[in-house]
Scaffold this motif. Structure first.
Motif, PDB file in Angstrom:
ATOM      1  N   ALA A   1     -91.184 -28.560   4.016  1.00  0.00           N
ATOM      2  CA  ALA A   1     -92.284 -28.027   3.211  1.00  0.00           C
ATOM      3  C   ALA A   1     -91.765 -27.453   1.896  1.00  0.00           C
ATOM      4  O   ALA A   1     -92.363 -27.667   0.836  1.00  0.00           O
ATOM      5  N   HIS A   2     -90.646 -26.729   1.948  1.00  0.00           N
ATOM      6  CA  HIS A   2     -90.053 -26.170   0.718  1.00  0.00           C
ATOM      7  C   HIS A   2     -89.659 -27.290  -0.243  1.00  0.00           C
ATOM      8  O   HIS A   2     -89.859 -27.186  -1.463  1.00  0.00           O
ATOM      9  N   TYR A   3     -89.098 -28.361   0.308  1.00  0.00           N
ATOM     10  CA  TYR A   3     -88.657 -29.488  -0.516  1.00  0.00           C
ATOM     11  C   TYR A   3     -89.845 -30.143  -1.224  1.00  0.00           C
ATOM     12  O   TYR A   3     -89.806 -30.370  -2.444  1.00  0.00           O
ATOM     13  N   VAL A   4     -90.902 -30.433  -0.479  1.00  0.00           N
ATOM     14  CA  VAL A   4     -92.062 -31.097  -1.078  1.00  0.00           C
ATOM     15  C   VAL A   4     -92.748 -30.177  -2.086  1.00  0.00           C
ATOM     16  O   VAL A   4     -93.214 -30.626  -3.142  1.00  0.00           O
ATOM     17  N   PHE A   5     -92.793 -28.882  -1.786  1.00  0.00           N
ATOM     18  CA  PHE A   5     -93.380 -27.940  -2.744  1.00  0.00           C
ATOM     19  C   PHE A   5     -92.554 -27.900  -4.031  1.00  0.00           C
ATOM     20  O   PHE A   5     -93.110 -27.840  -5.136  1.00  0.00           O
ATOM     21  N   ALA A   6     -91.220 -27.949  -3.903  1.00  0.00           N
ATOM     22  CA  ALA A   6     -90.359 -27.984  -5.087  1.00  0.00           C
ATOM     23  C   ALA A   6     -90.635 -29.237  -5.911  1.00  0.00           C
ATOM     24  O   ALA A   6     -90.641 -29.187  -7.149  1.00  0.00           O
TER      25      ALA A   6
ATOM     26  N   ASP B   1    -102.766 -31.245  -3.461  1.00  0.00           N
ATOM     27  CA  ASP B   1    -103.404 -30.854  -2.207  1.00  0.00           C
ATOM     28  C   ASP B   1    -102.394 -30.228  -1.254  1.00  0.00           C
ATOM     29  O   ASP B   1    -102.658 -29.201  -0.614  1.00  0.00           O
ATOM     30  N   PHE B   2    -101.212 -30.864  -1.141  1.00  0.00           N
ATOM     31  CA  PHE B   2    -100.182 -30.311  -0.268  1.00  0.00           C
ATOM     32  C   PHE B   2     -99.756 -28.924  -0.736  1.00  0.00           C
ATOM     33  O   PHE B   2     -99.580 -28.014   0.083  1.00  0.00           O
ATOM     34  N   CYS B   3     -99.582 -28.751  -2.035  1.00  0.00           N
ATOM     35  CA  CYS B   3     -99.151 -27.457  -2.574  1.00  0.00           C
ATOM     36  C   CYS B   3    -100.171 -26.360  -2.264  1.00  0.00           C
ATOM     37  O   CYS B   3     -99.805 -25.208  -2.008  1.00  0.00           O
TER      38      CYS B   3
ATOM     39  N   SER C   1    -100.350 -21.345   3.510  1.00  0.00           N
ATOM     40  CA  SER C   1     -99.530 -21.089   4.692  1.00  0.00           C
ATOM     41  C   SER C   1     -98.553 -19.936   4.443  1.00  0.00           C
ATOM     42  O   SER C   1     -98.357 -19.071   5.306  1.00  0.00           O
ATOM     43  N   VAL C   2     -97.952 -19.917   3.241  1.00  0.00           N
ATOM     44  CA  VAL C   2     -96.993 -18.861   2.917  1.00  0.00           C
ATOM     45  C   VAL C   2     -97.675 -17.495   2.901  1.00  0.00           C
ATOM     46  O   VAL C   2     -97.190 -16.520   3.493  1.00  0.00           O
ATOM     47  N   PHE C   3     -98.821 -17.408   2.231  1.00  0.00           N
ATOM     48  CA  PHE C   3     -99.539 -16.136   2.163  1.00  0.00           C
ATOM     49  C   PHE C   3    -100.111 -15.740   3.519  1.00  0.00           C
ATOM     50  O   PHE C   3    -100.359 -14.565   3.769  1.00  0.00           O
TER      51      PHE C   3
ATOM     52  N   GLY D   1     -98.457 -16.091   6.224  1.00  0.00           N
ATOM     53  CA  GLY D   1     -97.334 -15.702   7.058  1.00  0.00           C
ATOM     54  C   GLY D   1     -96.928 -16.741   8.085  1.00  0.00           C
ATOM     55  O   GLY D   1     -96.256 -16.424   9.064  1.00  0.00           O
ATOM     56  N   GLN D   2     -97.312 -17.999   7.872  1.00  0.00           N
ATOM     57  CA  GLN D   2     -96.973 -19.067   8.814  1.00  0.00           C
ATOM     58  C   GLN D   2     -95.684 -19.754   8.398  1.00  0.00           C
ATOM     59  O   GLN D   2     -95.559 -20.203   7.259  1.00  0.00           O
ATOM     60  N   LEU D   3     -94.740 -19.838   9.326  1.00  0.00           N
ATOM     61  CA  LEU D   3     -93.474 -20.492   9.026  1.00  0.00           C
ATOM     62  C   LEU D   3     -93.592 -22.014   9.087  1.00  0.00           C
ATOM     63  O   LEU D   3     -92.904 -22.727   8.371  1.00  0.00           O
ATOM     64  N   VAL D   4     -94.474 -22.492   9.951  1.00  0.00           N
ATOM     65  CA  VAL D   4     -94.675 -23.937  10.103  1.00  0.00           C
ATOM     66  C   VAL D   4     -96.008 -24.304   9.474  1.00  0.00           C
ATOM     67  O   VAL D   4     -97.034 -23.677   9.748  1.00  0.00           O
ATOM     68  N   LEU D   5     -95.993 -25.304   8.601  1.00  0.00           N
ATOM     69  CA  LEU D   5     -97.199 -25.737   7.902  1.00  0.00           C
ATOM     70  C   LEU D   5     -97.923 -26.782   8.734  1.00  0.00           C
ATOM     71  O   LEU D   5     -97.347 -27.788   9.128  1.00  0.00           O
TER      72      LEU D   5
END
Length: 273
Positions: free
Chosen positions: A196-201, A250-252, A258-260, A262-266
């Protein structure tokens, strides 16, 4: 204190979820335009946005390398997306060497080397954890149309025709190279943190690159498009930047939510990509 600071965000997210798709699309456009205006005033040299986009892409690949080397798994990663990334980077690097050698040549070289390392790890070292059945996007759906489009619409500069076609091909392919990764995530419905971090980047990198081109066009009052050549090519360059930004938008949105939250898994709902 922490819960109260998140409450307004949760209220906004809940309100967004209740809106119809047309309203969400309108709000996304408004937010994008507001971000462009903000960037235009705080970033004086808009060429720095392109470097920032490359840096965001490199950061995303660094996250992948950490995942592959520390967690010893490539689950959730699309090898096909990495293959497309390596292909457009290799073509762009060739064009950079023969057409306009500059700082971007060095950045692309480093990014290509890192991407090839990721491909090596997935193909050989961690193949047992690769989700072959989920990574089922047919590459010819994007490679062949990009090649045909490059033959039809390419720069009208004084460079060799082969180099101009290659340049157009890498521009078009970059715009859609993330589609296999999005398809894999849609198949699994659950995206672990590092992926998720990679795709958001990648999403951040695409937005910064798009902002660079849009602001450059505005600053030059359209003269930049003329400098790129005539015909449909200048418009296709700008359109490619916009398309790749909206592909990841859409993914972002779900990533930020998800980050706000508090979910670690999207967890992705059906129909996101």
């Amino acid at each position: 204190m922490r819960g109260s600071s998140r409450r307004p965000v949760a209220v906004v997210m809940a309100w967004m979820r209740r809106q119809p798709p047309k309203v969400k699309a309108f709000l996304a456009v408004v937010a994008g335009m507001a971000a462009l205006v903000f960037i235009r005033f705080i970033v004086h040299d808009h060429d720095n946005l392109f470097v920032a986009a490359e840096a965001a892409h490199a950061l995303g690949i660094a996250v992948l390398i950490y995942k592959l080397t520390k967690e010893k798994t490539c689950a959730g990663l699309s090898l096909k997306s990495q293959d497309l990334t390596a292909l457009f980077l290799a073509v762009r690097l060739y064009c950079s060497f023969v057409m306009e050698y500059d700082i971007h040549t060095i950045l692309d070289t480093a990014t290509l080397a890192a991407t090839l390392f990721v491909i090596y790890m997935i193909r050989f070292k961690l193949r047992s954890t690769y989700m072959l059945d989920k990574d089922n996007f047919a590459l010819y759906y994007v490679v062949l149309p990009c090649a045909v489009l490059a033959l039809l619409i390419h720069p009208s500069t004084s460079h060799n025709i082969v180099n101009r076609i290659c340049w157009a091909f890498c521009v078009y392919l970059e715009a859609v190279s993330v589609l296999p990764q999005l398809r894999l995530m849609q198949n699994t419905k659950i995206v672990e943190p590092f992926t998720a971090h990679y795709v958001f980047a990648l999403g951040v990198a695409r937005f910064l690159s798009c902002a660079h081109w849009v602001l450059q066009v505005l600053d030059t009052r359209g003269r930049l498009l003329t400098a790129l050549g005539y015909g449909l090519w200048p418009s296709m360059v700008l359109l490619s930047e916009i398309v790749q930004t909206f592909i990841l938008a859409d993914f972002c949105y779900y990533y930020v939510k998800s980050v706000f939250g508090g979910q670690l898994v999207l967890r992705l709902p059906s129909g996101v990509v």
